[in-house]
Design a protein around this motif. Structure first.
Motif, mmCIF file in Angstrom:
data_model
loop_
_atom_site.group_PDB
_atom_site.id
_atom_site.type_symbol
_atom_site.label_atom_id
_atom_site.label_comp_id
_atom_site.label_asym_id
_atom_site.label_seq_id
_atom_site.Cartn_x
_atom_site.Cartn_y
_atom_site.Cartn_z
ATOM 1 N N LEU A 13 52.376 67.029 18.037
ATOM 2 C CA LEU A 13 53.586 66.758 18.816
ATOM 3 C C LEU A 13 53.353 67.006 20.299
ATOM 4 N N ARG A 14 52.566 68.024 20.641
ATOM 5 C CA ARG A 14 52.330 68.320 22.059
ATOM 6 C C ARG A 14 51.549 67.201 22.738
ATOM 7 N N GLU A 15 50.691 66.530 21.995
ATOM 8 C CA GLU A 15 49.933 65.431 22.591
ATOM 9 C C GLU A 15 50.861 64.302 23.034
ATOM 10 N N GLN A 16 51.959 64.095 22.311
ATOM 11 C CA GLN A 16 52.917 63.050 22.659
ATOM 12 C C GLN A 16 54.130 63.578 23.419
ATOM 13 N N ARG A 17 54.116 64.880 23.715
ATOM 14 C CA ARG A 17 55.234 65.531 24.414
ATOM 15 C C ARG A 17 56.541 65.337 23.653
ATOM 16 N N ARG A 18 56.475 65.544 22.361
ATOM 17 C CA ARG A 18 57.622 65.415 21.482
ATOM 18 C C ARG A 18 57.880 66.752 20.797
ATOM 19 N N GLY A 19 59.069 66.889 20.234
ATOM 20 C CA GLY A 19 59.430 68.069 19.477
ATOM 21 C C GLY A 19 60.000 67.684 18.125
ATOM 22 N N ALA A 20 59.785 68.507 17.126
ATOM 23 C CA ALA A 20 60.264 68.231 15.776
ATOM 24 C C ALA A 20 61.767 68.461 15.695
ATOM 25 N N LEU A 47 66.834 70.633 12.543
ATOM 26 C CA LEU A 47 66.876 71.535 13.686
ATOM 27 C C LEU A 47 67.920 71.079 14.693
ATOM 28 N N PHE A 48 68.431 72.039 15.435
ATOM 29 C CA PHE A 48 69.482 71.760 16.421
ATOM 30 C C PHE A 48 68.932 71.025 17.633
ATOM 31 N N ALA A 49 67.705 71.345 18.036
ATOM 32 C CA ALA A 49 67.086 70.735 19.216
ATOM 33 C C ALA A 49 65.597 70.561 18.952
ATOM 34 N N PRO A 50 64.934 69.607 19.620
ATOM 35 C CA PRO A 50 63.490 69.431 19.429
ATOM 36 C C PRO A 50 62.724 70.705 19.792
ATOM 37 N N THR A 51 61.724 71.032 18.991
ATOM 38 C CA THR A 51 60.952 72.247 19.216
ATOM 39 C C THR A 51 59.484 72.002 18.915
ATOM 40 N N GLN A 52 58.633 72.753 19.616
ATOM 41 C CA GLN A 52 57.197 72.776 19.373
ATOM 42 C C GLN A 52 56.727 74.167 19.000
ATOM 43 N N GLY A 93 62.056 64.306 18.854
ATOM 44 C CA GLY A 93 62.792 64.049 20.089
ATOM 45 C C GLY A 93 61.974 64.476 21.279
ATOM 46 N N SER A 94 62.301 63.924 22.428
ATOM 47 C CA SER A 94 61.577 64.273 23.646
ATOM 48 C C SER A 94 61.947 65.681 24.076
ATOM 49 N N MET A 95 60.971 66.393 24.573
ATOM 50 C CA MET A 95 61.189 67.765 25.022
ATOM 51 C C MET A 95 61.792 67.756 26.419
ATOM 52 N N ARG A 96 62.717 68.675 26.643
ATOM 53 C CA ARG A 96 63.327 68.799 27.963
ATOM 54 C C ARG A 96 62.391 69.584 28.868
ATOM 55 N N THR A 97 62.063 69.012 30.013
ATOM 56 C CA THR A 97 61.220 69.693 30.987
ATOM 57 C C THR A 97 62.093 70.216 32.117
ATOM 58 N N GLN A 98 61.840 71.457 32.516
ATOM 59 C CA GLN A 98 62.647 72.090 33.559
ATOM 60 C C GLN A 98 61.721 72.918 34.436
ATOM 61 N N GLN A 99 61.820 72.714 35.717
ATOM 62 C CA GLN A 99 60.965 73.425 36.651
ATOM 63 C C GLN A 99 61.439 74.862 36.790
ATOM 64 N N GLN A 100 60.494 75.811 36.666
ATOM 65 C CA GLN A 100 60.813 77.228 36.778
ATOM 66 C C GLN A 100 60.591 77.710 38.209
ATOM 67 N N GLY A 101 60.968 78.952 38.426
ATOM 68 C CA GLY A 101 60.786 79.535 39.742
ATOM 69 C C GLY A 101 59.316 79.631 40.132
ATOM 70 N N LEU A 102 59.041 79.491 41.405
ATOM 71 C CA LEU A 102 57.659 79.487 41.874
ATOM 72 C C LEU A 102 56.980 80.830 41.658
#
Length: 566
Positions: free
Chosen positions: A306-313, A334-339, A372-381
């Protein structure tokens, strides 16, 4: 092609499943239009033969069907053959609110099945901004299959028709099919050609098709009607230069599409990638500790794919092959996609503990049924620990894990979400769905935001003002599953209005005297939904400080407690 919405009727609906499947029961679906009110969206074939059409007001459609049924019953009673045996009364039509989410989920499932058994290229119809002439669609109802290079697998085009109808029967659906050189011609033949299954080899087959088959705008269709042009063949005999100057370029584009001169862009439905991990045991075993260890290894392999395709189960299927019995199968939603492999392994192990294995296990197979596609979110620097991450993303992850754990231990039907419906009665104003049903929640997000229509009215001449949408006490926080009867005692009769004299009620052997009240607020059901329900709701406060939401049934004049405010 549409799956009937009543298949998803939740427990709070009053219609019984056997009523919907009765062969003599007419089924009509409606939706609430902002301008035209409640209109017909779809109906069964028998209702269509009675004259029910999409876009017609639901009240007129039900009244017309009831009138025709009454006429048919009177004719049977008057005939000599039915003189000895009286004819049974006709069943009233079953009128249900159209479930857009159920339709969206069903057509995606059907598209995936057609990709597996008919053609790998299947597209779902896209909707235009304006309605086509004769077609008032609220969501797609047509599928396109590209048959290039696959017709020989079914011997001929007749074999394609037969195989497609078999797939549709598995879904409980019937449809009109057409094969043509391009998508626009196939759409026109499937919707307006009189034959059920039709294949077109040239443009001459479109001559007798009405101009509505071009998917033109309603104004253009009316203009052509005034000119006496009813069919595509009559339209093609006119010079295009004159049509373009008088009716616009949109009509020219539709003609070019149906003749194959211009390609129609189709969004191909992409099926789920088959993510799978298999492990065969060296020795058959039923040791849960050993099986749990192998499950952890399989989840690591599965999540790496799943990580190779940036997907979650989202839905995971676990199959255990046994020595002497049929395989045991488990499905985890599952409630949301997960890896997270540890989270997945924990859910599967928890499900394994709840089943009994009749014999030893020889092989384990994990498969992702939905991703499902994983949500990407930028974290603090400069974030150095998880405690410094965005609290919203952390809380969302914890919520998803909580829902997953509860659904696995209590069952998916025990952890539910709520969505609003168009029914004015409070106990029917919502529908439930599984929180782990990711496809339904995704379809809900695609729905346009709607303003909540006010379905209530107040009597003139009272000091009551309807509560605003932002009023915290507009509706009670706790709504009883079933209204509880209230018995009026000293202070007024059950038929007396609350705003004339405070009334005392008996509930559970205790007498509660009303200190103040607000109301009435009238809530009524549609007459086409069965027996009329008419209520006057009041928000009352007792001398003990309790705030109730009570109503008086106008038909029976009885009082009921329906909710409590905090």
């Amino acid at each position: 092609m549409r799956r009937p919405a009543e298949n998803e009727t939740p427990p709070n609906e009053t219609s019984k499943p056997e009523d919907a499947t009765h062969p003599d029961r007419l089924i009509i679906l409606w939706r609430n239009d902002a301008r035209r009110g409640r209109t017909v969206v779809a109906c069964c074939e028998r209702a269509a033969r009675c004259g029910v059409r999409a876009g017609r007001p639901i009240a007129q459609a039900v009244e017309w069907v009831s009138h025709l049924q009454k006429q048919a019953t009177d004719q049977r009673r008057a005939s000599k053959q039915a003189a000895d045996k009286p004819a049974p009364p006709p069943m009233p039509p079953l009128v249900l609110e159209h479930d857009v989410v159920a339709d969206s989920v069903a057509i995606e499932e059907l598209a995936g099945m057609l990709q597996q058994k008919i053609s790998p290229l299947v597209a779902i119809e896209t909707l235009e901004k304006r309605p086509w002439a004769g077609r008032m669609l609220n969501e797609p109802d047509t599928l396109f299959c590209d048959l290039s290079g696959v017709t020989h697998l079914f011997a001929d085009q007749g074999g394609v028709f037969a195989a497609t109808h078999r797939v549709l029967r598995e879904f409980g659906l019937t449809a009109k099919l057409a094969i043509a050189e391009n998508a626009a011609a196939a759409w026109a033949l499937a919707h307006y050609h009189p034959e059920r299954d039709f294949q077109s080899l040239d443009s001459a087959d479109l001559n007798a098709v009405p101009v509505e088959g071009l998917r033109i705008e309603t104004e253009t269709k009316h203009t052509l009607g005034r000119l006496g042009i009813e069919t595509i063949g009559a339209l093609l005999r006119l010079p295009r230069s004159g049509l373009a100057s008088r009716l616009g370029t949109s009509l020219m584009q539709r003609i070019a599409e149906v003749l194959g001169e211009r390609e129609v862009s189709l969004a191909v439905h992409h099926p789920e990638v088959d993510y799978r991990a298999v492990h065969e045991l060296e020795y058959a075993s039923d040791d849960l500790q050993l099986l749990g260890d192998r499950v952890e290894r399989l989840t690591v392999d599965l999540t790496s794919q799943l990580r190779e395709q940036r997907r979650g189960a989202v839905r995971v299927h676990c199959q255990l092959d046994l020595v002497e019995h049929t395989p045991r199968e488990l499905t985890i939603g599952l409630f949301a996609p997960t890896q997270d492999e540890m989270h997945l392994a924990g859910l599967i192990q928890c499900s394994l503990e709840s089943i009994r294995l009749p014999s030893l296990v020889t092989k384990l197979t994990l498969r992702v049924l939905q991703s499902g596609s994983m949500r990407t979110q930028q974290q603090g620097l400069f974030a150095e620990s998880t405690s410094e991450l965005d609290p919203q993303s952390v809380s969302a992850q914890r919520l998803a894990r909580l829902v997953d754990s509860l659904s696995t231990r209590l069952g998916a039907d025990a952890v539910l979400g709520i969505r609003l419906s168009e029914n004015p009665l409070p106990e029917k104003a919502y529908r439930t769905y599984r929180l782990t049903d990711y496809r339904t929640r995704r379809a809900l997000k695609r729905l346009p935001a709607k303003k909540i229509a006010r379905r209530t009215s107040s009597k003139s001449g009272t000091r009551y003002r309807p509560p605003a949408q932002t009023d915290a006490r507009r509706r009670p926080l706790k709504l009883l599953r079933r209204p509880v009867p209230l018995h009026p005692v000293a202070g007024g009769d059950s038929r007396e209005k609350l705003d004339h004299d405070p009334v005392a009620f008996r509930l559970d052997r205790d007498v509660h005297r009303i200190a103040s009240c607000w109301g009435p607020e009238r809530i009524e059901s549609g007459w086409w939904e069965g027996p009329s329900v008419r209520r006057n709701y009041y928000r009352v406060e007792t001398t003990g400080g309790r705030v109730w939401w009570i109503f008086q049934d106008i038909n029976s004049r009885d009082w009921f407690l329906h909710g409590r405010f905090a």
